[in-house]
Enzyme design. Structure first.
Site: not given
Ligand SMILES: NC(=O)c1ccc[n+]([C@@H]2O[C@H](COP(=O)([O-])OP(=O)(O)OC[C@H]3O[C@@H](n4cnc5c(N)ncnc54)[C@H](OP(=O)(O)O)[C@@H]3O)[C@@H](O)[C@H]2O)c1
Length: 316
Positions: A55, A84, A50, A115
């Site tokens: 990004y 997106k 994704d 988005h």
């Molecule tokens: N459509 C939208 O508006 C939208 C908005 C937000 C997100 N998204 C999508 O959803 C994805 C995920 O959401 P997100 O990036 O906001 O947050 P998330 O996946 O909830 O959390 C990411 C955080 O968790 C840490 N992490 C990952 N695996 C871990 C583990 N096993 N143990 C401990 N910490 C861990 C990562 O650190 P490290 O990377 O340092 O390991 C990072 O700091 C995004 O990357 C994006 O692709 C879409």
């Protein structure tokens, strides 16, 4: 008893295509980190990535995907790549997707998501802002998310994307898309969903209307605050797995697609291990939001983009 490990599965979309129920998220992954993260993910069995125009890492995603395809027996059609369209591009989706495909070096994407449900002014760069730091939107009465979606859907018949959908939307706005006669239904909606914001109503509504829901920020976004939640930690200890495994398994078991992001190789590998949660576990996690409700992501717009009404109201 050891936890029962479950495989990643594919969910059926309303256009008869399918979507793997775990993806690697890439938001905030810098170009170099992103290349390595996507390559690590593909090598350890992820088939779904994704990304988004905003990004600024589509080039890295595309390089990793194409390098992986050259190095392995996996075919392009075995992978599911999502990007997106940014709100400042909503008025010209064909140019937007062609630019994304050029950065990705792909002929098509599997899913192209709007988005947001609010268009931004065009011609002032990525994420245009006013002097107070607010993002500059086009008033919905001038150009609404429905208008944007109507233009976007043409990209399917042109072959640039297999499916379309929309992010950061609520039930009334999904309903409006479903009820508008000249629109193809969104295959997917992608929203912030985790135990502190389970969005039970939205998940149920989408299930009933054959729209797949993707849960973004499954760990509570940057810093993964949800992985320290006492209930999540306790269930992880009970099954002798990581809290991340519990968060992803819960998302998948309730029928959503989980989008965990990491650029850490060991975490990327761990985040795709799913277990079967029992009824008590599901019950506890389903109800954590009664103890703490929290939305982690809220863009700075002058309108409340998550309002439950069909139209937006200004922040007061
Ligand atoms: N459509 C939208 O508006 C939208 C908005 C937000 C997100 N998204 C999508 O959803 C994805 C995920 O959401 P997100 O990036 O906001 O947050 P998330 O996946 O909830 O959390 C990411 C955080 O968790 C840490 N992490 C990952 N695996 C871990 C583990 N096993 N143990 C401990 N910490 C861990 C990562 O650190 P490290 O990377 O340092 O390991 C990072 O700091 C995004 O990357 C994006 O692709 C879409």
């Amino acid at each position: 008893m050891p936890a029962k490990i479950k495989p990643v599965e594919s969910l059926k979309l309303n256009n008869n295509l399918s979507i793997p129920n775990v993806a690697l998220g890439t938001w905030k992954a810098s170009p170099d980190d992103c290349y390595n993260a996507v390559m690590t993910a593909l090598k350890c069995g992820y088939t779904h990535i994704d990304t988004a125009r905003i990004y600024r890492n589509e080039v890295s995603v595309g390089r990793a995907v194409n390098d992986f395809l050259k190095q392995s027996d996996v075919k392009r059609e075995d992978l599911f790549i999502t990007t997106k369209i940014s709100p400042y591009e909503f008025q010209d989706p064909e140019n937007a997707i062609l630019a994304s495909l050029e950065r990705l070096q792909l002929d098509y994407v599997d899913l192209y998501l709007m988005h947001h449900c609010l268009a931004e002014v065009t011609g002032e760069g990525i994420m245009p802002r006013d002097e107070n730091g607010f993002r500059k939107h086009i008033p919905p009465e001038v150009f609404s998310y429905v208008d944007a979606y109507r233009l976007l859907q043409k990209l399917v018949s042109k072959g640039y994307t297999k499916s379309i959908g929309i992010c950061n939307i609520n039930v009334p706005k999904i309903q409006r898309l479903l009820e508008t006669k000249d629109l193809i239904p969104p295959a997917v909606v992608q929203c912030e969903i985790h135990p502190y914001l389970p969005q039970h109503d939205l998940v149920e509504f989408c299930k009933a209307n054959n729209v797949v829901v993707e849960a973004y920020s499954p760990f509570g976004s940057t810093g993964a605050p949800l992985l320290d939640d006492p209930d999540i930690v306790q269930i992880a200890q009970k099954h002798d797995v990581t809290p991340a495994c519990i968060a992803v398994s819960w998302a998948v078991q309730r029928g959503t697609v989980a989008l965990p992001k990491s650029t850490t190789a060991e975490r990327i590998k761990a985040n795709i291990i799913l277990i079967e949660l029992d009824g008590d576990d599901m019950d506890v996690i389903d109800n954590i939001h009664k103890r703490i409700t929290k939305r982690y992501l809220e863009p700075k717009w002058k309108l409340n983009v998550y309002d439950s009404d069909a139209d937006f109201r200004p922040y007061t």
